[in-house]
Design a protein around this motif. Structure first.
Motif, mmCIF file in Angstrom:
data_model
loop_
_atom_site.group_PDB
_atom_site.id
_atom_site.type_symbol
_atom_site.label_atom_id
_atom_site.label_comp_id
_atom_site.label_asym_id
_atom_site.label_seq_id
_atom_site.Cartn_x
_atom_site.Cartn_y
_atom_site.Cartn_z
ATOM 1 N N GLN A 14 0.822 -1.206 0.000
ATOM 2 C CA GLN A 14 0.000 0.000 0.000
ATOM 3 C C GLN A 14 0.861 1.262 0.000
ATOM 4 O O GLN A 14 0.589 2.216 -0.731
ATOM 5 C CB GLN A 14 -0.939 -0.021 1.207
ATOM 6 N N ARG A 15 1.915 1.242 0.814
ATOM 7 C CA ARG A 15 2.815 2.404 0.856
ATOM 8 C C ARG A 15 3.565 2.551 -0.466
ATOM 9 O O ARG A 15 3.755 3.676 -0.966
ATOM 10 C CB ARG A 15 3.797 2.265 2.018
ATOM 11 N N GLU A 16 4.005 1.439 -1.025
ATOM 12 C CA GLU A 16 4.753 1.483 -2.284
ATOM 13 C C GLU A 16 3.869 1.959 -3.437
ATOM 14 O O GLU A 16 4.317 2.733 -4.292
ATOM 15 C CB GLU A 16 5.326 0.101 -2.598
ATOM 16 N N ALA A 17 2.605 1.521 -3.461
ATOM 17 C CA ALA A 17 1.692 1.948 -4.517
ATOM 18 C C ALA A 17 1.424 3.447 -4.423
ATOM 19 O O ALA A 17 1.365 4.145 -5.451
ATOM 20 C CB ALA A 17 0.385 1.166 -4.433
ATOM 21 N N LEU A 18 1.269 3.958 -3.196
ATOM 22 C CA LEU A 18 1.059 5.401 -3.025
ATOM 23 C C LEU A 18 2.293 6.175 -3.473
ATOM 24 O O LEU A 18 2.178 7.194 -4.176
ATOM 25 C CB LEU A 18 0.726 5.715 -1.568
ATOM 26 N N ARG A 19 3.493 5.716 -3.077
ATOM 27 C CA ARG A 19 4.716 6.395 -3.511
ATOM 28 C C ARG A 19 4.838 6.375 -5.029
ATOM 29 O O ARG A 19 5.288 7.351 -5.641
ATOM 30 C CB ARG A 19 5.935 5.726 -2.876
ATOM 31 N N SER A 20 4.439 5.274 -5.652
ATOM 32 C CA SER A 20 4.498 5.180 -7.114
ATOM 33 C C SER A 20 3.593 6.228 -7.754
ATOM 34 O O SER A 20 3.977 6.883 -8.734
ATOM 35 C CB SER A 20 4.083 3.777 -7.571
ATOM 36 N N ALA A 21 2.397 6.397 -7.192
ATOM 37 C CA ALA A 21 1.472 7.401 -7.713
ATOM 38 C C ALA A 21 2.038 8.811 -7.536
ATOM 39 O O ALA A 21 1.937 9.664 -8.433
ATOM 40 C CB ALA A 21 0.121 7.275 -7.009
ATOM 41 N N VAL A 22 2.639 9.066 -6.390
ATOM 42 C CA VAL A 22 3.273 10.368 -6.140
ATOM 43 C C VAL A 22 4.384 10.627 -7.163
ATOM 44 O O VAL A 22 4.497 11.732 -7.718
ATOM 45 C CB VAL A 22 3.836 10.429 -4.707
ATOM 46 N N LEU A 23 5.180 9.627 -7.430
ATOM 47 C CA LEU A 23 6.300 9.785 -8.363
ATOM 48 C C LEU A 23 5.821 10.028 -9.791
ATOM 49 O O LEU A 23 6.460 10.760 -10.547
ATOM 50 C CB LEU A 23 7.208 8.554 -8.314
ATOM 51 N N VAL A 24 4.698 9.421 -10.155
ATOM 52 C CA VAL A 24 4.133 9.671 -11.486
ATOM 53 C C VAL A 24 3.706 11.131 -11.603
ATOM 54 O O VAL A 24 3.949 11.791 -12.616
ATOM 55 C CB VAL A 24 2.947 8.728 -11.765
ATOM 56 N N ALA A 35 -3.742 3.125 -9.574
ATOM 57 C CA ALA A 35 -3.432 4.309 -8.767
ATOM 58 C C ALA A 35 -2.551 5.273 -9.553
ATOM 59 O O ALA A 35 -2.778 6.494 -9.531
ATOM 60 C CB ALA A 35 -2.739 3.878 -7.477
ATOM 61 N N MET A 36 -1.564 4.744 -10.259
ATOM 62 C CA MET A 36 -0.668 5.604 -11.048
ATOM 63 C C MET A 36 -1.414 6.284 -12.186
ATOM 64 O O MET A 36 -1.183 7.467 -12.488
ATOM 65 C CB MET A 36 0.508 4.780 -11.580
ATOM 66 N N PHE A 37 -2.325 5.555 -12.821
ATOM 67 C CA PHE A 37 -3.100 6.147 -13.923
ATOM 68 C C PHE A 37 -3.993 7.274 -13.412
ATOM 69 O O PHE A 37 -4.083 8.343 -14.030
ATOM 70 C CB PHE A 37 -3.938 5.069 -14.610
ATOM 71 N N LEU A 38 -4.675 7.047 -12.288
ATOM 72 C CA LEU A 38 -5.522 8.092 -11.727
ATOM 73 C C LEU A 38 -4.716 9.323 -11.343
ATOM 74 O O LEU A 38 -5.161 10.457 -11.525
ATOM 75 C CB LEU A 38 -6.278 7.553 -10.510
ATOM 76 N N ALA A 39 -3.511 9.096 -10.816
ATOM 77 C CA ALA A 39 -2.640 10.224 -10.467
ATOM 78 C C ALA A 39 -2.184 10.967 -11.717
ATOM 79 O O ALA A 39 -2.165 12.200 -11.748
ATOM 80 C CB ALA A 39 -1.432 9.715 -9.681
ATOM 81 N N ALA A 40 -1.828 10.212 -12.764
ATOM 82 C CA ALA A 40 -1.328 10.829 -13.997
ATOM 83 C C ALA A 40 -2.400 11.646 -14.702
ATOM 84 O O ALA A 40 -2.102 12.631 -15.383
ATOM 85 C CB ALA A 40 -0.782 9.751 -14.936
ATOM 86 N N THR A 41 -3.661 11.246 -14.547
ATOM 87 C CA THR A 41 -4.764 11.934 -15.245
ATOM 88 C C THR A 41 -5.554 12.837 -14.300
ATOM 89 O O THR A 41 -6.704 13.179 -14.590
ATOM 90 C CB THR A 41 -5.709 10.900 -15.878
ATOM 91 N N ALA A 42 -4.955 13.212 -13.200
ATOM 92 C CA ALA A 42 -5.649 14.027 -12.191
ATOM 93 C C ALA A 42 -6.200 15.322 -12.784
ATOM 94 O O ALA A 42 -7.273 15.788 -12.397
ATOM 95 C CB ALA A 42 -4.712 14.336 -11.028
ATOM 96 N N GLU A 43 -5.474 15.896 -13.736
ATOM 97 C CA GLU A 43 -5.897 17.178 -14.315
ATOM 98 C C GLU A 43 -6.612 16.991 -15.647
ATOM 99 O O GLU A 43 -6.760 17.937 -16.422
ATOM 100 C CB GLU A 43 -4.681 18.088 -14.479
ATOM 101 N N GLY A 44 -7.066 15.783 -15.908
ATOM 102 C CA GLY A 44 -7.849 15.539 -17.118
ATOM 103 C C GLY A 44 -7.067 14.865 -18.231
ATOM 104 O O GLY A 44 -7.604 14.077 -18.995
#
Length: 210
Positions: free
Chosen positions: A85-95, A163-172
């Motif tokens: 869970q922590r690693e997935a969140l960090r991955s999203a942050v890094l994206v 999680a990474m995809f949602l982070a990457a497309t946060a602004e549309g």
């Protein structure tokens, strides 16, 4: 001429079976100790430091702290789940940080992702600390995911990709840097085209629900 140097001596102290968190099954192990020695003519003569103890899995060759021997399978699986869970969140942050900046919209989306992954609210200060550590150490999403994902199950790979995809497309839409990272993820996570697309579709469904 007197030849003086140092070397590490590693000895096996115990063998047996344990539950390996990487292999996710019972494996043979060696409990080993490593200690530095002063050498005289390449012969170890005097110990010069404390011994370092570790558990060596005979299956995957990963090394663990000896406390791994005291944990049962259920405890290991709980620790692994929390680590993922922590690693997935960090991955999203890094994206998000692939373009070296982060917006309020992206922060809000990361907080939603954290809520889903960790089951708790992550405040801006905690996210800010994760971002600062990544930027100070110049950690890149591709390198990080390549390192940690070898421990992930197929289900976890899909969840982390969502999680990474949602982070990457946060602004549309994704910018160039984020698009490049997400394109690399299929190969890094060793997903088929169908598995990759299924994860993206699942992420879009999650986004619609939110």
């Amino acid at each position: 001429m007197i030849l003086i140097g140092t070397m590490n001596l590693t000895r096996t102290r115990e063998t047996g079976q344990f539950y390996c968190p990487t292999c996710r099954c019972a494996q043979e192990y060696r409990l080993r100790s490593r200690r530095p020695f002063l050498t005289l003519y390449f012969i170890p003569v005097v110990p010069i430091g404390a011994a370092e103890w570790f558990v060596d899995c005979r299956g995957c060759r990963d090394k663990w702290d000896p406390t791994v021997l005291q944990m049962d399978q259920r405890e290991h699986e709980q620790v692994q789940a929390e680590q993922f869970q922590r690693e997935a969140l960090r991955s999203a942050v890094l994206v998000v940080l692939a373009d070296d900046q982060i917006s309020d919209t992206e922060v809000n989306v990361l907080q939603q992702i954290a809520q889903q992954l960790l089951g708790r609210m992550v405040d801006r200060e905690e996210l800010g600390e994760l971002c600062s550590i990544a930027q100070q150490n110049k950690i890149r999403a591709a390198n990080y995911v390549m390192t940690v994902s070898r421990r992930w199950s197929e289900t976890q790979k899909s969840e982390a990709l969502q999680a990474m995809f949602l982070a990457a497309t946060a602004e549309g839409k994704m910018d160039g840097a984020q698009l490049q990272v997400m394109t690399q993820m299929r190969d890094i996570l060793e997903l088929t085209e169908q598995e990759y697309q299924s994860a993206i579709e699942a992420a879009l469904q999650r986004e619609l629900v939110e």
